[in-house]
Write an enzyme that holds these catalytic residues in place. Sequence first.
Site, PDB file in Angstrom:
ATOM      1  N   LYS A 128      -1.132  -6.563  -7.912  1.00 15.50           N
ATOM      2  CA  LYS A 128      -1.408  -7.734  -7.061  1.00 15.50           C
ATOM      3  C   LYS A 128      -2.832  -8.233  -7.309  1.00 15.50           C
ATOM      4  O   LYS A 128      -3.085  -9.430  -7.363  1.00 15.50           O
ATOM      5  CB  LYS A 128      -1.206  -7.325  -5.602  1.00 15.50           C
ATOM      6  CG  LYS A 128      -1.912  -8.158  -4.563  1.00 15.50           C
ATOM      7  CD  LYS A 128      -1.147  -9.398  -4.283  1.00 15.50           C
ATOM      8  CE  LYS A 128      -1.731 -10.322  -3.240  1.00 15.50           C
ATOM      9  NZ  LYS A 128      -3.066 -10.136  -2.799  1.00 15.50           N
TER      10      LYS A 128
ATOM     11  N   HIS B  88       0.837  -1.202   0.000  1.00 16.27           N
ATOM     12  CA  HIS B  88       0.000   0.000   0.000  1.00 16.27           C
ATOM     13  C   HIS B  88       0.881   1.265   0.000  1.00 16.27           C
ATOM     14  O   HIS B  88       0.585   2.238  -0.705  1.00 16.27           O
ATOM     15  CB  HIS B  88      -0.865   0.045   1.260  1.00 16.27           C
ATOM     16  CG  HIS B  88      -1.822  -1.095   1.420  1.00 16.27           C
ATOM     17  ND1 HIS B  88      -1.669  -2.060   2.385  1.00 16.27           N
ATOM     18  CD2 HIS B  88      -2.963  -1.414   0.752  1.00 16.27           C
ATOM     19  CE1 HIS B  88      -2.675  -2.923   2.311  1.00 16.27           C
ATOM     20  NE2 HIS B  88      -3.467  -2.567   1.330  1.00 16.27           N
TER      21      HIS B  88
ATOM     22  N   ARG C  40      -3.949 -10.186   4.158  1.00 13.94           N
ATOM     23  CA  ARG C  40      -4.410 -11.514   4.594  1.00 13.94           C
ATOM     24  C   ARG C  40      -3.253 -12.430   4.987  1.00 13.94           C
ATOM     25  O   ARG C  40      -3.495 -13.484   5.573  1.00 13.94           O
ATOM     26  CB  ARG C  40      -5.264 -12.173   3.506  1.00 13.94           C
ATOM     27  CG  ARG C  40      -6.621 -11.489   3.340  1.00 13.94           C
ATOM     28  CD  ARG C  40      -7.557 -12.264   2.421  1.00 13.94           C
ATOM     29  NE  ARG C  40      -8.923 -11.786   2.501  1.00 13.94           N
ATOM     30  CZ  ARG C  40      -9.505 -10.960   1.628  1.00 13.94           C
ATOM     31  NH1 ARG C  40      -8.814 -10.521   0.584  1.00 13.94           N
ATOM     32  NH2 ARG C  40     -10.749 -10.576   1.783  1.00 13.94           N
TER      33      ARG C  40
HETATM   34  P1  AMP Z   1      -6.470  -3.760  -0.306  1.00 13.60           P
HETATM   35  O1  AMP Z   1      -6.309  -2.957   0.937  1.00 13.60           O
HETATM   36  O2  AMP Z   1      -6.029  -5.173  -0.184  1.00 13.60           O
HETATM   37  O3  AMP Z   1      -7.836  -3.590  -0.919  1.00 13.60           O
HETATM   38  O4  AMP Z   1      -5.468  -3.117  -1.346  1.00 13.60           O
HETATM   39  C1  AMP Z   1      -5.507  -1.752  -1.658  1.00 13.60           C
HETATM   40  C2  AMP Z   1      -4.671  -1.496  -2.866  1.00 13.60           C
HETATM   41  O5  AMP Z   1      -3.319  -1.900  -2.608  1.00 13.60           O
HETATM   42  C3  AMP Z   1      -5.138  -2.311  -4.082  1.00 13.60           C
HETATM   43  O6  AMP Z   1      -5.012  -1.509  -5.241  1.00 13.60           O
HETATM   44  C4  AMP Z   1      -4.181  -3.464  -4.096  1.00 13.60           C
HETATM   45  O7  AMP Z   1      -4.002  -4.034  -5.364  1.00 13.60           O
HETATM   46  C5  AMP Z   1      -2.912  -2.797  -3.618  1.00 13.60           C
HETATM   47  N1  AMP Z   1      -1.987  -3.788  -3.079  1.00 13.60           N
HETATM   48  C6  AMP Z   1      -2.246  -4.726  -2.134  1.00 13.60           C
HETATM   49  N2  AMP Z   1      -1.172  -5.503  -1.940  1.00 13.60           N
HETATM   50  C7  AMP Z   1      -0.216  -5.071  -2.791  1.00 13.60           C
HETATM   51  C8  AMP Z   1       1.127  -5.479  -3.087  1.00 13.60           C
HETATM   52  N3  AMP Z   1       1.709  -6.510  -2.463  1.00 13.60           N
HETATM   53  N4  AMP Z   1       1.799  -4.788  -4.028  1.00 13.60           N
HETATM   54  C9  AMP Z   1       1.232  -3.757  -4.686  1.00 13.60           C
HETATM   55  N5  AMP Z   1      -0.016  -3.316  -4.445  1.00 13.60           N
HETATM   56  C10 AMP Z   1      -0.738  -3.963  -3.526  1.00 13.60           C
END
Ligand code: AMP
Length: 286
Positions: A149, A37, A191
Amino acid sequence: MQTVKTLQMLRTALAHLRVGDATIALVPTMGALHEGHLTLVRRAKAEADHVVASIFVNPKQFGANEDLDAYPRQLAADAAMLETEGVALLWAPDVAAMYPAGFVTNVSVAGVSEGLCGAARPGHFDGVATVVCKLFNQVQPDIAFFGEKDFQQLAVIRAMARDLDLTRPHVDSIIGVPTVREADGLAMSSRNRYLSPDQRAAAAALPRAMREAASAIGGGADAAGALARMEAELIAAGFASVDYAVLADSRSLEPLDALGSDPARLLVAARIGGTRLIDNLAVARA
Ligand code: AMP
């Protein structure tokens, strides 16, 4: 950094940021922030005058038997990280602010939403498209950042922005950021904290087996054979099951039998214990 929880406060705060031709970048998240993030935030900061981050654990994108209640929530710690990164504004609505009583609209993107995670998680991408459409309208960013991701999610959001003629942001200003990984290759994910130490160690088999499959396919090996070997490797490493392991066209996400001339992607979802992990890699001809 200001944290706002109502639409009215968001509008007031945005009006203060949007002076002259100042540009605004949006980084939507569900919180429980990690380096993935924060990498999005840093990219956003490099490309806009102000960064708005959102944290909202969106109930519409969780299925009935999924981890909505268990999903980690740590707003104070997340806010501190975002402040350190120079984020101007944190939009952290509660469910009632995002979906007031009487909310009845659904944004549904056919095609790219349907296979892969969409098949395994019915309604998931409608929930994603609906909330991201609302976030775009609420914040009206010039540019928005998402992680590769969640490769299918990025495709769904781009299709929505294109089809609905969005201008804030325009589809071309929806930026995909390469996946940030742990030292052993595991894609960072909120997760991952569900994994026991043994599961966490075994999870490194996922990126390893994917790299092997991607390089075999890129080198001309039969895709079905390489995917079957990868699945067997994951089960041998301790994964409980593989939801899907697919070679797909990078744009349409249509499954491919073999590598063609268009960009291709290897996409996998696999379960280890009760945790479902997803990952994807570009597949290039060697
Ligand atoms: P989330 O909080 O899981 O909904 O993720 C929020 C944003 O962060 C989304 O655009 C995800 O694709 C991105 N994101 C989550 N994990 C990663 C990662 N390991 N590398 C790059 N972006 C990520």
